[in-house]
Design a protein around this motif. Structure first.
Motif, PDB file in Angstrom:
ATOM      1  N   TYR A 137      -7.654 -12.701   2.276  1.00 40.73           N
ATOM      2  CA  TYR A 137      -7.770 -11.239   2.282  1.00 40.73           C
ATOM      3  C   TYR A 137      -6.517 -10.565   1.711  1.00 40.73           C
ATOM      4  O   TYR A 137      -6.608  -9.497   1.101  1.00 40.73           O
ATOM      5  CB  TYR A 137      -8.064 -10.746   3.696  1.00 40.73           C
ATOM      6  N   ASN A 138      -5.362 -11.223   1.935  1.00 35.80           N
ATOM      7  CA  ASN A 138      -4.142 -10.664   1.347  1.00 35.80           C
ATOM      8  C   ASN A 138      -4.210 -10.702  -0.177  1.00 35.80           C
ATOM      9  O   ASN A 138      -3.740  -9.797  -0.858  1.00 35.80           O
ATOM     10  CB  ASN A 138      -2.902 -11.381   1.863  1.00 35.80           C
ATOM     11  N   LEU A 139      -4.808 -11.764  -0.717  1.00 29.24           N
ATOM     12  CA  LEU A 139      -4.968 -11.856  -2.166  1.00 29.24           C
ATOM     13  C   LEU A 139      -5.971 -10.818  -2.672  1.00 29.24           C
ATOM     14  O   LEU A 139      -5.774 -10.201  -3.734  1.00 29.24           O
ATOM     15  CB  LEU A 139      -5.450 -13.257  -2.548  1.00 29.24           C
ATOM     16  N   ILE A 140      -7.029 -10.585  -1.905  1.00 24.58           N
ATOM     17  CA  ILE A 140      -8.065  -9.624  -2.310  1.00 24.58           C
ATOM     18  C   ILE A 140      -7.503  -8.212  -2.365  1.00 24.58           C
ATOM     19  O   ILE A 140      -7.679  -7.497  -3.352  1.00 24.58           O
ATOM     20  CB  ILE A 140      -9.261  -9.707  -1.336  1.00 24.58           C
ATOM     21  N   TYR A 141      -6.812  -7.804  -1.307  1.00 24.82           N
ATOM     22  CA  TYR A 141      -6.363  -6.410  -1.299  1.00 24.82           C
ATOM     23  C   TYR A 141      -5.226  -6.178  -2.283  1.00 24.82           C
ATOM     24  O   TYR A 141      -5.128  -5.111  -2.894  1.00 24.82           O
ATOM     25  CB  TYR A 141      -5.986  -5.976   0.123  1.00 24.82           C
ATOM     26  N   GLN A 142      -4.361  -7.197  -2.484  1.00 28.98           N
ATOM     27  CA  GLN A 142      -3.271  -7.020  -3.439  1.00 28.98           C
ATOM     28  C   GLN A 142      -3.791  -6.976  -4.876  1.00 28.98           C
ATOM     29  O   GLN A 142      -3.275  -6.218  -5.705  1.00 28.98           O
ATOM     30  CB  GLN A 142      -2.249  -8.140  -3.264  1.00 28.98           C
ATOM     31  N   SER A 143      -4.800  -7.753  -5.189  1.00 31.06           N
ATOM     32  CA  SER A 143      -5.392  -7.674  -6.525  1.00 31.06           C
ATOM     33  C   SER A 143      -6.038  -6.304  -6.734  1.00 31.06           C
ATOM     34  O   SER A 143      -5.984  -5.741  -7.836  1.00 31.06           O
ATOM     35  CB  SER A 143      -6.419  -8.793  -6.724  1.00 31.06           C
ATOM     36  N   PHE A 144      -6.626  -5.745  -5.672  1.00 33.11           N
ATOM     37  CA  PHE A 144      -7.224  -4.416  -5.783  1.00 33.11           C
ATOM     38  C   PHE A 144      -6.153  -3.355  -6.031  1.00 33.11           C
ATOM     39  O   PHE A 144      -6.312  -2.477  -6.892  1.00 33.11           O
ATOM     40  CB  PHE A 144      -8.002  -4.091  -4.507  1.00 33.11           C
ATOM     41  N   LEU A 145      -5.043  -3.432  -5.296  1.00 36.39           N
ATOM     42  CA  LEU A 145      -3.978  -2.447  -5.473  1.00 36.39           C
ATOM     43  C   LEU A 145      -3.341  -2.556  -6.856  1.00 36.39           C
ATOM     44  O   LEU A 145      -2.967  -1.541  -7.458  1.00 36.39           O
ATOM     45  CB  LEU A 145      -2.925  -2.619  -4.384  1.00 36.39           C
ATOM     46  N   LEU A 146      -3.204  -3.780  -7.381  1.00 35.08           N
ATOM     47  CA  LEU A 146      -2.689  -3.939  -8.730  1.00 35.08           C
ATOM     48  C   LEU A 146      -3.638  -3.341  -9.758  1.00 35.08           C
ATOM     49  O   LEU A 146      -3.209  -2.716 -10.734  1.00 35.08           O
ATOM     50  CB  LEU A 146      -2.452  -5.421  -9.030  1.00 35.08           C
ATOM     51  N   GLN A 147      -4.939  -3.531  -9.527  1.00 37.41           N
ATOM     52  CA  GLN A 147      -5.931  -2.934 -10.432  1.00 37.41           C
ATOM     53  C   GLN A 147      -5.871  -1.404 -10.342  1.00 37.41           C
ATOM     54  O   GLN A 147      -5.950  -0.708 -11.360  1.00 37.41           O
ATOM     55  CB  GLN A 147      -7.330  -3.420 -10.065  1.00 37.41           C
ATOM     56  N   LYS A 154      -3.119  -2.088   6.194  1.00 38.81           N
ATOM     57  CA  LYS A 154      -1.894  -2.261   6.959  1.00 38.81           C
ATOM     58  C   LYS A 154      -2.097  -3.034   8.257  1.00 38.81           C
ATOM     59  O   LYS A 154      -1.136  -3.298   8.978  1.00 38.81           O
ATOM     60  CB  LYS A 154      -1.255  -0.892   7.235  1.00 38.81           C
ATOM     61  N   GLY A 155      -3.327  -3.390   8.585  1.00 37.98           N
ATOM     62  CA  GLY A 155      -3.574  -4.183   9.779  1.00 37.98           C
ATOM     63  C   GLY A 155      -3.142  -5.626   9.592  1.00 37.98           C
ATOM     64  O   GLY A 155      -3.089  -6.148   8.469  1.00 37.98           O
ATOM     65  N   GLU A 156      -2.855  -6.325  10.706  1.00 35.34           N
ATOM     66  CA  GLU A 156      -2.390  -7.710  10.628  1.00 35.34           C
ATOM     67  C   GLU A 156      -3.434  -8.632  10.011  1.00 35.34           C
ATOM     68  O   GLU A 156      -3.087  -9.631   9.379  1.00 35.34           O
ATOM     69  CB  GLU A 156      -2.018  -8.211  12.030  1.00 35.34           C
ATOM     70  N   PRO A 187       0.840  -1.207   0.000  1.00 38.73           N
ATOM     71  CA  PRO A 187       0.000   0.000   0.000  1.00 38.73           C
ATOM     72  C   PRO A 187       0.869   1.250   0.000  1.00 38.73           C
ATOM     73  O   PRO A 187       2.027   1.221   0.427  1.00 38.73           O
ATOM     74  CB  PRO A 187      -0.808  -0.120   1.301  1.00 38.73           C
ATOM     75  N   GLY A 188       0.318   2.351  -0.497  1.00 42.12           N
ATOM     76  CA  GLY A 188       1.042   3.611  -0.494  1.00 42.12           C
ATOM     77  C   GLY A 188       1.352   4.092   0.907  1.00 42.12           C
ATOM     78  O   GLY A 188       0.748   3.643   1.897  1.00 42.12           O
ATOM     79  N   ARG A 189       2.291   5.006   1.006  1.00 40.64           N
ATOM     80  CA  ARG A 189       2.736   5.495   2.320  1.00 40.64           C
ATOM     81  C   ARG A 189       1.589   6.077   3.130  1.00 40.64           C
ATOM     82  O   ARG A 189       1.548   5.928   4.353  1.00 40.64           O
ATOM     83  CB  ARG A 189       3.836   6.539   2.124  1.00 40.64           C
TER      84      ARG A 189
END
Length: 588
Positions: free
Chosen positions: A111-121, A102-104, A94-96
């Motif tokens: 969920y890690n796959l979901i948010y990373q796919s969103f950030l790539l999009q 950024k939560g554990e 995620p951006g600064r």
């Protein structure tokens, strides 16, 4: 013989012209209530221009297709390792300033796959809206901004079934978080509909625990009350300080609490302080323009201070739009050989609007016309409208994160004095705001010597008083590189530029002892060569602490060495009218 000349009359108003224009204005005003003040015509034009140029750029399309395939392959490879815990490092961070993921809990699969796919999009859409041949930078910025707003809306963090933090709290509390969230939503909705301030603001009361510095209102006209504060030292500098805040905000951000009061700090250093408090206008003030604000604001206040303290120069301070208007007044005074200013301090204030940040992206001819229609019907721009525009600039923090916290997690963020002040919005009269947008933002008249005061134009280059300009590093309203342009627009002998950490408001309210505050500062003399802002930022040393101390030392150097007895509160014919904080600041 028919003498009708079509060529001569084609631009003449036809019969019923005013009625048809009024019909247009009424329709646009009604539409504005549904679109949040954003013109559909302007947005659709920008999107069409982007699509048209993208359609004519097959090379760019191939780049985007290749990037999409690469990101999909990269994510697919990464996704095979995530459930096994083979690779704990995310494929995209995620951006600064993006705290959504950024939560554990977001480190768990899936969920890690979901948010990373969103950030790539999100990253792909950034590429899709930038670096397109033939598309202007302004259009690219607007389309990119629109894309970010849409993606922020559909972020997985905003959906309870995709947000692991919400899921964990729901399981732990048996769904009680949603019950509290519903209560919070109903409470907020009821307050919004009734025009009441947000929850928590009731603990902050003007004159009791905010805006508490003792003083007297010594002058009042239709637009301002002038407050003279009670001195706190036995001796004072001969030159008083006159502060002019913006009228889009209540003045007491500069007198917030005893520990966060710039006014109290100046008094304790031995300054005599005057403050302008703007009236909250109504629909009856629709025809008050920029000229009225200048005459009834800084010009009137300077006359009062000069009358009370004759033959003394004045340290003038302007914050945000108040600084812009004060610059106009200072340029007009210089043109007319009025040398009453000992110095000019500009706090997060712009005098050139060609790079005025994301807020200016939608200030186009189409948008200004749309806003004029909306304001003409009611006579003013509601402060809530402006507050909504500011929230869009930081929608993650101010809209979506708040929605998750208040309505899904069932928590309330504790209200502080700065947050309470931020909800105390004001109105802007129709004519003033229309002139402000057209003359300053659209035409950039002030920076180009076309701004008229009286019957003649003024120029910032005429200002001959020393200038102290403060910018904040993460300012979305007055970006620091735009504020830095004061170096290019003035011929005064010295300009001190200071860049402090923080945003448009919190960076200015930066009292001594404030943790994590840093600043860079340099005084440049007339004969020194120009340094571009990025080079300046890289080469200037960074200091820890509050910029207030630096400014106080600067004021002291430009004040009389021998201090005198404090002046009386007011003076003929300006005897005290009421106690500070006055009456205008209480208007809703």
């Amino acid at each position: 013989m028919n003498n009708y000349n079509h060529a001569d009359s084609r631009h003449a108003p036809h019969i019923g012209h005013n009625a048809t224009r009024m019909l247009d204005r009424t329709i646009k005003a009604n539409m504005a209530s549904l679109t949040g003040g954003i013109t559909p015509a302007g947005v659709s034009t920008v999107i069409y221009e982007w699509l048209a140029h993208l359609a004519m750029s097959p090379g760019k399309q191939l780049e985007l297709a290749e990037e999409m395939a690469y990101k999909f392959e990269y994510l697919l490879h990464h996704s095979h390792q995530l459930p096994l815990g083979v690779d704990s490092k995310p494929c995209i961070e995620p951006g600064r300033n993006d705290s959504r993921f950024k939560g554990e809990a977001w480190c768990r699969w899936p969920y890690n796959l979901i948010y990373q796919s969103f950030l790539l999009q999100q990253e792909w859409w950034e590429s899709a809206t930038t670096n397109i041949d033939g598309l202007s930078n302004t259009t690219e910025n607007v389309v990119s901004f629109i894309g970010r707003q849409m993606l922020d809306h559909w972020s997985p963090s905003n959906f309870p079934w995709l947000n692991p933090e919400v899921i964990d709290v729901t399981l732990e509390q048996g769904g009680m978080n949603f019950l509290r969230g519903w209560e919070n939503f109903c409470e907020d909705w009821e307050r919004r509909m009734s025009g009441s301030p947000p929850v928590g603001t009731e603990q902050f009361k003007l004159g009791e625990n905010i805006a508490t510095t003792p003083g007297k209102v010594i002058y009042r006209n239709h637009l301002i009350e002038l407050i003279q504060y009670t001195p706190t030292t036995e001796k004072v500098y001969a030159e008083p300080v006159l502060i002019m805040p913006a009228w889009i905000m209540k003045y007491y951000i500069l007198d917030l609490t005893p520990k966060k009061s710039l006014v109290r700090y100046l008094l304790d250093q031995g300054h005599t302080v005057f403050m302008i408090s703007w009236r909250n206008v109504t629909s009856e003030d629709r025809e008050l323009g920029m000229g009225s604000y200048r005459r009834l604001g800084p010009e009137a206040a300077l006359e009062v201070v000069s009358s009370i303290l004759p033959d003394r120069k004045i340290h003038a301070v302007g914050y945000c739009l108040g600084g812009t208007l004060l610059s106009i007044q200072a340029a007009a005074m210089a043109r007319d050989n009025d040398n009453r200013l000992a110095s000019l301090t500009l706090l997060a204030a712009q005098v050139d609007f060609t790079e005025a940040g994301e807020l200016s992206l939608f200030i186009t001819e189409s948008e200004v016309d749309y806003l004029e229609s909306m304001m003409q019907e009611r006579g003013y721009l509601d402060g809530q409208q402006m507050a909504g525009a500011f929230q869009l600039l930081r929608s993650n923090d101010l809209i979506w994160s708040r929605m998750v916290r208040d309505y899904m997690l069932g928590k309330r963020q504790k209200m502080n004095a700065l947050m309470a002040w931020n909800t105390d919005v004001t109105h802007m009269p129709y004519l003033m705001h229309a002139q402000y947008l057209r003359r300053l933002y659209l035409n950039n008249d002030l920076a180009t010597g076309r701004y008229i005061v009286g019957d003649r134009p003024i120029a910032i280059t005429d200002i001959n008083a020393p200038i102290f300009s403060v910018a904040t590093s993460s300012d979305h309203v007055a970006p620091w590189r735009s504020v830095y342009k004061i170096h290019l627009l003035t011929d005064t002998d010295e300009v001190t530029f200071l860049l402090t950490s923080g945003g448009h408001n919190a960076g200015i309210v930066s009292e001594p002892g404030h943790p994590r505050r840093t600043y860079q500062v340099e005084t440049r003399l007339e004969k020194q060569s120009y340094i571009d802002p990025d080079t300046w930022h890289k080469t200037m040393p960074t200091h820890k602490g509050s910029w207030w101390l630096v400014w106080q030392a600067w004021l002291e150097e430009r004040s009389s060495k021998e201090q005198i007895d404090p002046p009386a509160m007011g003076g003929e014919p300006y005897s005290p009218l009421t106690d500070a904080p006055g009456t205008y600041v209480l208007q809703q």
